[in-house]
Write a protein that holds these residues in place. Structure first.
Motif, short mmCIF file in Angstrom:
data_model
loop_
_atom_site.label_atom_id
_atom_site.label_comp_id
_atom_site.label_asym_id
_atom_site.label_seq_id
_atom_site.Cartn_x
_atom_site.Cartn_y
_atom_site.Cartn_z
N VAL A 133 0.84 -1.20 0.00
CA VAL A 133 0.00 0.00 0.00
C VAL A 133 0.87 1.25 0.00
N PHE A 134 1.94 1.22 0.78
CA PHE A 134 2.86 2.36 0.85
C PHE A 134 3.45 2.65 -0.53
N LEU A 143 0.65 4.16 -2.85
CA LEU A 143 0.32 5.54 -2.51
C LEU A 143 1.49 6.47 -2.76
N PHE A 144 2.70 6.02 -2.40
CA PHE A 144 3.89 6.85 -2.60
C PHE A 144 4.08 7.14 -4.09
N THR A 145 3.88 6.12 -4.93
CA THR A 145 4.04 6.31 -6.37
C THR A 145 2.97 7.22 -6.93
N VAL A 146 1.73 7.04 -6.46
CA VAL A 146 0.64 7.88 -6.94
C VAL A 146 0.93 9.35 -6.66
N VAL A 147 1.52 9.64 -5.52
CA VAL A 147 1.76 11.03 -5.12
C VAL A 147 3.10 11.53 -5.63
N TYR A 148 4.17 10.77 -5.38
CA TYR A 148 5.53 11.26 -5.63
C TYR A 148 6.21 10.61 -6.83
N GLY A 149 5.49 9.82 -7.61
CA GLY A 149 6.09 9.20 -8.78
C GLY A 149 7.17 8.20 -8.41
N ARG A 150 8.25 8.19 -9.21
CA ARG A 150 9.31 7.21 -9.01
C ARG A 150 10.51 7.82 -8.28
N ALA A 151 10.22 8.66 -7.28
CA ALA A 151 11.31 9.25 -6.50
C ALA A 151 12.14 8.17 -5.83
N TRP A 152 11.50 7.06 -5.43
CA TRP A 152 12.25 5.95 -4.82
C TRP A 152 13.30 5.43 -5.78
N ALA A 180 -3.35 14.49 2.04
CA ALA A 180 -4.19 13.38 2.50
C ALA A 180 -3.48 12.04 2.34
N TYR A 181 -2.86 11.81 1.19
CA TYR A 181 -2.16 10.56 0.96
C TYR A 181 -0.97 10.42 1.89
N SER A 182 -0.29 11.53 2.15
CA SER A 182 0.86 11.48 3.05
C SER A 182 0.41 11.13 4.46
N LEU A 183 -0.75 11.64 4.88
CA LEU A 183 -1.28 11.29 6.20
C LEU A 183 -1.62 9.81 6.28
N VAL A 184 -2.17 9.27 5.19
CA VAL A 184 -2.48 7.83 5.16
C VAL A 184 -1.20 7.01 5.31
N LEU A 207 1.53 7.94 6.82
CA LEU A 207 1.98 8.05 8.21
C LEU A 207 1.13 7.19 9.14
N LEU A 208 -0.18 7.11 8.87
CA LEU A 208 -1.05 6.27 9.69
C LEU A 208 -0.69 4.80 9.55
N LEU A 209 -0.36 4.37 8.32
CA LEU A 209 0.03 2.98 8.11
C LEU A 209 1.32 2.66 8.86
N LEU A 210 2.28 3.56 8.79
CA LEU A 210 3.52 3.35 9.51
C LEU A 210 3.27 3.35 11.02
N GLY A 211 2.37 4.23 11.47
CA GLY A 211 2.03 4.26 12.89
C GLY A 211 1.37 2.98 13.36
N ALA A 212 0.47 2.43 12.51
CA ALA A 212 -0.20 1.17 12.86
C ALA A 212 0.79 0.04 12.98
#
Length: 465
Positions: free
Chosen positions: A96-97, A100-109, A335-339, A341-346
């Motif tokens: 999921v990370f 979501l990361f790709t949807v928002v930040y593309g291929r920065a990874w 919003a996606y960044s908060l999601v 962070l919530l996943l990492l927090g969980a």
């Protein structure tokens, strides 16, 4: 020509011809502010990677992925097969990370933190540039005859590649079996640790092949992430993108010619020359683009020389360019960044809440309950105790909610050693009258100094009358 009208670049990858032949890449040496940032990020990642096996937290390695003994350590926390549910949840969060990361930040990874890119572009290519020169010198050397100079340069380059691959292989092995075990393999004759010696040779050959031969094909052909990005990116995703509204129609600067009808792109092709996968970013987002930002640095340098503002190629979204917006921050990104962070927090909460000691109880296969003359019902169980901590732990097992007797034919140790797993037989005796009043479910508690650290409910079969 509009980008949408030019689609021939999508017929085949830039690194492979239509006949399936390899196109060897000779990227121009990158330079610029983004490249400097990438070098700093790479230096930190490389330092962390090579120092990782030597770093310990609470006496445990920082990271250990011992698939042979099914033992995993993350930041000093030990995970056993009994923690499989946590690992599965961690993998789901990772999927999921990534989406979501790709949807928002593309291929920065890919361009900034992927091990393949970090080692290829910021280690092995740097060695290549230092020995063989920039892209023109490399191409000329490869296409020229085998002179003494060519033999010397190729030998030196591939020798350094091999040394680097050997270093990476030893570090990788340390993450698999631990630094102490890796040191034993290195310091002892191969005959004493044949499997470990073969493992190091295998990984050395693997890494050498990837970085000396396969190179960018690992990203464009082997890695599925580049092909999946097409399904995950949309017009709002932040990617390395060419501002076609500002840049088109492109054309070279000519003396005494009116430039007002032309865009800012002077068609110098430097963005293509520096690309490690050989694409033209002006054709739009492509699977070969790893967001390495080399084209941004090259274009910004040209804009500075011709007196135009930077950012003709930049980090932005297609929607922002179409609507002439320069801000890449929007409510969707927040919003996606908060999601994320919530996943990492969980995941952090689950890791924190997991039990330090685990108890598993199963009936002995094929065994039947026995009824004694005094009315006691007896069942035999297999008991497994696992201490996940780094400290020895005194333990006690009690039966709660019902009267009964616990017998350990092989004995119950007073203390379970750190990171130790112990198996034993457990015989439980309960009077049939108590069992009829209570039912077939009983509860066992594992205590450490009066504190319950784990409990299990088990089925205790017996007579129905």
């Amino acid at each position: 020509m509009r980008i949408e009208e030019k689609q021939d670049h999508r017929d085949n990858p830039s690194t492979i011809t239509l006949k399936g032949e390899r196109v060897w890449m000779y990227p121009k040496m990158p330079k610029g502010r983004y490249h400097n940032y990438r070098r700093m990020v790479a230096a930190f990642l490389l330092l962390t990677f090579f120092a990782g096996p030597f770093i310990k937290i609470g006496g445990q390695p920082l990271l250990l992925f011992n698939i042979f003994e099914r033992k995993f350590i993350l930041f000093g926390q030990i995970f056993w097969p009994q923690d499989t549910h946590l690992l599965i949840f961690a993998l789901l969060i990772l999927v999921v990370f990534v989406i979501l990361f790709t949807v928002v930040y593309g291929r920065a990874w890919c361009g900034w933190t992927c091990p393949q890119t970090v080692f290829m572009e910021l280690v092995f290519r740097k060695i290549e540039y230092a020995i063989e020169g920039d892209y023109n010198q490399q191409k000329k050397l490869n296409q020229g005859p085998w002179t003494t100079t060519k033999i010397w340069k190729k030998t030196l380059k591939h020798s350094l590649f091999l040394v680097m691959a050997l270093w990476v292989a030893h570090t990788f092995m340390a993450y698999l079996i631990g630094i102490d075990r890796t040191v034993e393999i290195v310091t002892q004759p191969p005959s004493e640790n044949l499997s470990g010696f073969i493992g190091i040779l295998f990984f050395t050959a693997l890494f050498y092949s990837i970085f000396a031969l396969l190179r960018e094909l690992a990203c464009t052909v082997v890695c599925p992430y580049g092909r999946l990005q097409g399904a995950m990116l949309d017009k709002k995703s932040i990617v390395v993108i060419y501002d076609w509204i500002r840049g088109e129609p492109r054309g070279r600067i000519k003396k005494d010619e009116d430039q007002s009808a032309k865009g800012d792109c002077i068609d110098c092709n430097l963005c293509v020359q520096v690309c490690p996968t050989g694409i033209d970013i002006r054709d739009g987002t492509q699977l070969e683009c790893v967001n390495c930002t080399a084209c941004i640095d090259a274009c910004d340098e040209v804009m500075d020389k011709i007196g135009k503002p930077r950012g003709l190629i930049r980090f932005d979204s297609q929607e922002s360019i179409e609507e002439n917006k320069r801000s890449v921050f929007n409510p969707r990104m927040v919003a996606y960044s908060l999601v994320l962070l919530l996943l990492l927090g969980a995941m952090g909460f689950l890791l924190k809440a997991r039990s330090d000691v685990e108890m598993k109880v199963n009936r002995v296969a094929g065994s039947m309950y026995q009824v004694q003359d005094d009315g006691m019902v007896r069942n035999m169980f297999e008991l497994e105790l696992l201490n996940k901590t780094n400290n020895d732990m005194p333990l006690e097992i009690v039966l709660t909610g019902i009267e009964g007797i616990l017998l350990f034919p092989s004995g119950l140790p007073d203390t379970l050693k750190a990171q130790d797993k112990d198996k034993m037989y457990l015989m439980i005796q309960i009077h049939r009258t108590d069992l009829l009043n209570h039912g077939e479910k009983i509860t066992l508690e594992l205590k450490n100094k009066e504190k319950t650290v784990d409990q299990v409910k088990i089925r205790f079969p017996g007579p129905k009358f």
